[in-house]
Design a protein around this motif. Structure first.
Motif, PDB file in Angstrom:
ATOM      1  N   PHE A  30      -7.285  10.393  -8.800  1.00 30.48           N
ATOM      2  CA  PHE A  30      -8.391  10.721  -7.898  1.00 30.48           C
ATOM      3  C   PHE A  30      -8.351   9.908  -6.602  1.00 30.48           C
ATOM      4  CE2 PHE A  30     -12.933  10.144  -6.686  1.00 30.48           C
ATOM      5  CZ  PHE A  30     -13.118  11.415  -6.175  1.00 30.48           C
ATOM      6  N   LEU A  31      -8.265   8.588  -6.716  1.00 33.50           N
ATOM      7  CA  LEU A  31      -8.223   7.735  -5.536  1.00 33.50           C
ATOM      8  C   LEU A  31      -7.057   6.753  -5.547  1.00 33.50           C
ATOM      9  CD1 LEU A  31     -12.000   6.880  -5.045  1.00 33.50           C
ATOM     10  CD2 LEU A  31     -10.589   8.379  -3.646  1.00 33.50           C
ATOM     11  N   LYS A  32      -6.093   6.966  -6.417  1.00 35.13           N
ATOM     12  CA  LYS A  32      -4.947   6.071  -6.533  1.00 35.13           C
ATOM     13  C   LYS A  32      -3.808   6.598  -5.676  1.00 35.13           C
ATOM     14  CE  LYS A  32      -2.925   2.566  -8.484  1.00 35.13           C
ATOM     15  NZ  LYS A  32      -3.307   1.221  -8.153  1.00 35.13           N
ATOM     16  N   VAL A  33      -3.428   5.840  -4.644  1.00 38.70           N
ATOM     17  CA  VAL A  33      -2.352   6.249  -3.751  1.00 38.70           C
ATOM     18  C   VAL A  33      -1.031   6.221  -4.523  1.00 38.70           C
ATOM     19  CG1 VAL A  33      -1.124   5.683  -1.619  1.00 38.70           C
ATOM     20  CG2 VAL A  33      -3.587   5.364  -1.745  1.00 38.70           C
ATOM     21  N   TYR A  47      -0.279   0.625   3.066  1.00 38.88           N
ATOM     22  CA  TYR A  47      -1.337   0.791   4.056  1.00 38.88           C
ATOM     23  C   TYR A  47      -2.684   0.412   3.454  1.00 38.88           C
ATOM     24  CZ  TYR A  47       2.422   3.406   6.147  1.00 38.88           C
ATOM     25  OH  TYR A  47       3.640   3.765   6.644  1.00 38.88           O
ATOM     26  N   PRO A  48      -3.426  -0.482   4.119  1.00 40.81           N
ATOM     27  CA  PRO A  48      -4.718  -0.917   3.576  1.00 40.81           C
ATOM     28  C   PRO A  48      -5.759   0.188   3.689  1.00 40.81           C
ATOM     29  CG  PRO A  48      -4.364  -1.883   5.739  1.00 40.81           C
ATOM     30  CD  PRO A  48      -3.107  -1.132   5.389  1.00 40.81           C
ATOM     31  N   VAL A 107      -5.547   6.091   5.396  1.00 45.22           N
ATOM     32  CA  VAL A 107      -4.116   5.896   5.186  1.00 45.22           C
ATOM     33  C   VAL A 107      -3.333   6.502   6.351  1.00 45.22           C
ATOM     34  CG1 VAL A 107      -2.143   6.541   3.742  1.00 45.22           C
ATOM     35  CG2 VAL A 107      -4.225   5.720   2.684  1.00 45.22           C
ATOM     36  N   GLY A 108      -3.709   7.704   6.777  1.00 45.93           N
ATOM     37  CA  GLY A 108      -3.032   8.340   7.903  1.00 45.93           C
ATOM     38  C   GLY A 108      -3.196   7.557   9.191  1.00 45.93           C
ATOM     39  N   ALA A 112      -0.180   5.717  11.329  1.00 48.78           N
ATOM     40  CA  ALA A 112       0.048   6.007  12.730  1.00 48.78           C
ATOM     41  C   ALA A 112       0.017   4.747  13.595  1.00 48.78           C
ATOM     42  CB  ALA A 112      -0.980   7.017  13.240  1.00 48.78           C
ATOM     43  N   THR A 113      -0.839   3.810  13.252  1.00 50.07           N
ATOM     44  CA  THR A 113      -0.963   2.597  14.048  1.00 50.07           C
ATOM     45  C   THR A 113      -0.062   1.467  13.571  1.00 50.07           C
ATOM     46  OG1 THR A 113      -2.851   1.914  12.711  1.00 50.07           O
ATOM     47  CG2 THR A 113      -3.327   3.106  14.752  1.00 50.07           C
ATOM     48  N   GLY A 114       0.590   1.665  12.434  1.00 48.03           N
ATOM     49  CA  GLY A 114       1.501   0.639  11.918  1.00 48.03           C
ATOM     50  C   GLY A 114       0.824  -0.499  11.191  1.00 48.03           C
ATOM     51  N   VAL A 115      -0.427  -0.344  10.833  1.00 48.45           N
ATOM     52  CA  VAL A 115      -1.155  -1.387  10.108  1.00 48.45           C
ATOM     53  C   VAL A 115      -0.698  -1.384   8.653  1.00 48.45           C
ATOM     54  CG1 VAL A 115      -3.431  -2.160   9.346  1.00 48.45           C
ATOM     55  CG2 VAL A 115      -3.131  -1.204  11.627  1.00 48.45           C
ATOM     56  N   LYS A 116      -0.332  -2.572   8.156  1.00 47.33           N
ATOM     57  CA  LYS A 116       0.099  -2.698   6.761  1.00 47.33           C
ATOM     58  C   LYS A 116      -0.577  -3.912   6.131  1.00 47.33           C
ATOM     59  CE  LYS A 116       4.611  -0.586   7.407  1.00 47.33           C
ATOM     60  NZ  LYS A 116       6.033  -0.732   7.247  1.00 47.33           N
ATOM     61  N   HIS A 117      -0.565  -3.936   4.787  1.00 46.32           N
ATOM     62  CA  HIS A 117      -1.066  -5.118   4.075  1.00 46.32           C
ATOM     63  C   HIS A 117      -0.272  -6.333   4.555  1.00 46.32           C
ATOM     64  CE1 HIS A 117      -3.842  -3.383   1.219  1.00 46.32           C
ATOM     65  NE2 HIS A 117      -2.945  -2.472   0.873  1.00 46.32           N
ATOM     66  N   PRO A 118      -0.905  -7.496   4.659  1.00 50.01           N
ATOM     67  CA  PRO A 118      -0.181  -8.689   5.103  1.00 50.01           C
ATOM     68  C   PRO A 118       0.971  -9.072   4.179  1.00 50.01           C
ATOM     69  CG  PRO A 118      -2.547  -9.087   5.083  1.00 50.01           C
ATOM     70  CD  PRO A 118      -2.316  -7.744   4.467  1.00 50.01           C
ATOM     71  N   ASP A 119       0.834  -8.776   2.896  1.00 50.61           N
ATOM     72  CA  ASP A 119       1.877  -9.161   1.955  1.00 50.61           C
ATOM     73  C   ASP A 119       2.917  -8.050   1.737  1.00 50.61           C
ATOM     74  OD1 ASP A 119       0.034  -7.553   0.736  1.00 50.61           O
ATOM     75  OD2 ASP A 119      -0.021  -8.641  -1.146  1.00 50.61           O
TER      76      ASP A 119
END
Length: 122
Positions: A30-33, A47-48, A107-108, A112-119
């Motif tokens: 349901f909400l699990k990527v 992606y956070p 997530v999209g 698009a902006t290149g934001v990712k989790h720090p780890d």
């Protein structure tokens, strides 16, 4: 990093598709990527998307339902128990339905902006 249009990422996310290819499913539950896209193999878990989707879903649902709540309260003047028994379940259902789409949007947008989790590995 190549040019990634924000509109493209948001549209693919709202369709619950992988933002990278637009073909594979974004969620495995349901909400699990999904750990890996079925079509292109992209890792969308980097992606956070933890905090923003519930706020966006409630913001959207609140703005859609509030005019009807106010009109019903003003024009019909029903008892509070009737208002609560109608609007609380409807608000809950609408939020649960909107939540995967808001998570896909986030997530999209992050893709698009290149934001990712720090780890996350680069």
């Amino acid at each position: 990093m190549s040019e990634r249009p924000i509109g493209l990422g948001v549209r693919r996310g709202l369709r619950l598709k992988c933002p990278q290819c637009g073909e594979g499913r974004l969620f495995r539950k349901f909400l699990k990527v999904s750990d890996q896209c079925d079509a292109c193999g992209a890792d969308n878990t980097v992606y956070p998307c933890d905090d923003a989707p519930p706020y966006l879903a409630l913001f959207l649902v609140g703005h859609l339902l509030m005019p009807f709540i106010v009109m019903m309260s003003r024009d019909m003047d029903p008892p509070i128990w009737l208002m609560a028994s109608i609007w609380l379940p409807l608000t809950l259902i609408c939020c649960v339905v909107a939540l995967p789409y808001m998570k896909g949007l986030v997530v999209g947008f992050a893709w698009a902006t290149g934001v990712k989790h720090p780890d996350a590995e680069t």
